[in-house]
Design a protein around this motif. Structure first.
Motif, short mmCIF file in Angstrom:
data_model
loop_
_atom_site.label_atom_id
_atom_site.label_comp_id
_atom_site.label_asym_id
_atom_site.label_seq_id
_atom_site.Cartn_x
_atom_site.Cartn_y
_atom_site.Cartn_z
N THR A 111 2.77 -2.15 3.51
CA THR A 111 4.00 -2.56 2.85
C THR A 111 5.11 -2.77 3.86
N ASP B 246 3.87 -6.99 -4.80
CA ASP B 246 4.04 -5.54 -4.96
C ASP B 246 3.68 -4.78 -3.68
N LYS B 247 3.97 -5.38 -2.54
CA LYS B 247 3.72 -4.73 -1.26
C LYS B 247 5.05 -4.49 -0.53
N THR C 179 6.55 -10.36 -3.82
CA THR C 179 5.96 -10.70 -5.12
C THR C 179 4.57 -10.11 -5.33
N VAL D 51 9.15 -9.49 -8.83
CA VAL D 51 8.97 -8.06 -8.88
C VAL D 51 10.24 -7.38 -9.40
#
Length: 433
Positions: free
Chosen positions: A311, A384-385, A382, A4
């Protein structure tokens, strides 16, 4: 594996003052006491107690392969104020060769005592965005330790016995419902309380807890926080609700709970089902209860309803700085050691298998990330959280000495939430005048 881009996450550092109690590490080996005049001595003053033993073992290995280098390591844990200890270290005249700095605030404070590390192999290998907090127009003044993430740790076995599905906990209301269920069943579950809020550790509340909510206010950008003249606590109501849940359902009194009690006595031994911490605690838990460490730890987000549900905050906890005041020979030896740590096969093996780090550098076989907690952090990262760390954009000392201290007053019932928020807002504005 896909990596990311961390630039948008406003990567900073875990602030000066983190994790556990003051500990002075002795020499890494008896041979150090009889260093020859031809040896270059690297004195390292660092903050992370969780990998102290492993770090000393790596230093011994490095010394055997490099007999012209002697390494002394001193570790100061986060229950103590690392920043204050570092200032005392420099004031004593016993300046370290390698020490720890955070993001923009620390770089500004120590700029005259930091060497430019732009020419190191490690700087070239650092993942995109991980150097943002220590980069200025004229150089790179730190190398990231690793990547870490935190949230609400939970015990999978206790959740299963209580009939709670962790995957369904997505909002603060969900977290509160889980805590209530655990509280109602604590007798049959054999727990002292659902939660352990270690409010004695001001970095836990004033830095980590607050970051989850202020990060959204500052748009995942540590520089925006660093330049902000005021703080509004845009998500203050949700911040209050999170602190209330953590405190109400915690072992009491929360202002007496420190890191050791939180992790080593309560969570590791299954006496609580939840506590706020990150993947850096894995080694501590494994040393006490390997079965819990390997099989029962999960990680829940700290949800901001409607903003960043699902997240966790991910960032760089601290950076290695090299003292520009020491001799050129020592500076070069320090850079070579840090390059060894992050760019050689031996160093990488230690990073993954002994330190249990999630690497902040390219060239690592991330399939070898060994502990389940770090694997979970890496999955958030990885996928995107992940959100950023903005707490080192806070005014110096504000997170712990103002906000963390004010939260202590709140959980003790000595101040209202509105009062502590006003005090914290005023202190931020005063610091930024």
């Amino acid at each position: 594996m896909r990596i990311v881009n961390l630039k948008r996450m406003g990567i900073a550092l875990l602030s000066v003052g983190m994790i556990a109690t003051m500990a002075a590490c002795g020499n890494a080996g008896d041979s150090k006491d009889s260093a020859s005049e031809d040896q270059v001595t690297i004195d390292i003053f660092q903050f992370k107690v969780e990998f102290k033993d492993q770090f000393e073992a790596l230093a011994e290995q490095y010394e055997k392969a490099n007999p012209d280098v002697k390494i002394n390591i001193e570790t100061v844990g986060g229950g103590s104020d690392y920043g204050a200890a570092l200032k005392s270290k420099f004031s004593s005249g016993n300046e370290p060769t390698i020490y720890n700095v955070g993001g923009p605030e620390d770089v500004e404070i120590w700029k005259d005592k930091l060497a430019d590390l732009s020419d190191t192999k490690a700087a070239d290998a650092a993942l995109d965005g991980t150097l943002a907090g220590v980069t200025t127009d004229d150089g790179i003044y730190g190398l990231p330790y690793n990547v870490e993430g935190y949230g609400v740790l939970y015990n999978k076995a206790i959740f299963e016995k209580a009939g709670i599905d962790a995957a369904e906990i997505k909002t603060l209301d969900d977290l509160e419902a889980a805590a209530k269920t655990l509280d109602e069943k604590k007798g049959e579950l054999g727990i002292d309380a659902p939660f352990a809020l270690a409010a004695k550790e001001k970095w836990i509340t004033g830095l980590h807890s607050s970051n989850a909510f202020l990060n959204a206010e500052f748009n995942n950008d540590v520089t925006e926080a660093y330049n902000a003249k005021t703080v509004e606590f845009k998500y203050g109501d949700q911040f209050k609700k999170y602190i209330d849940i953590s405190n109400q359902y915690s072992v009491q009194p929360t202002n007496s709970l420190d890191y050791s009690q939180q992790i080593e006595q309560l969570f590791s031994n299954g006496k609580v089902a939840m506590t706020q911490q990150g993947n850096w605690v894995y080694n501590s838990i494994a040393d006490i209860n390997e079965d819990v460490a390997k099989n029962d730890i999960g990680l829940l987000p700290i949800p901001i309803d409607g903003v960043s549900e699902g997240t966790i905050p991910v960032g760089v906890p601290m950076y290695w700085g090299v003292n520009s005041n020491v001799s050129d020979e020592k500076q070069e030896a320090a850079k070579e050691f840090l390059d060894y740590l992050y760019t050689t096969d031996e160093g990488k093996d230690f990073i993954l298998e002994e330190f249990k780090f999630v690497p902040a550098y390219s060239g690592f076989d991330t399939d070898k990330i060994s502990d389940p907690l770090s694997k979970e952090v890496y999955s958030y990262y990885t996928d995107d959280k992940a959100t950023g760390w903005v707490f080192m954009g806070y005014p110096a000392g504000w997170g712990e000495n103002t906000l963390g201290a004010e939260i202590q007053r709140y959980v003790a019932g000595d101040a209202t939430w509105d009062e502590i928020i006003k005090t914290s807002k005023d202190a931020w504005a005063d610091a930024r005048k």
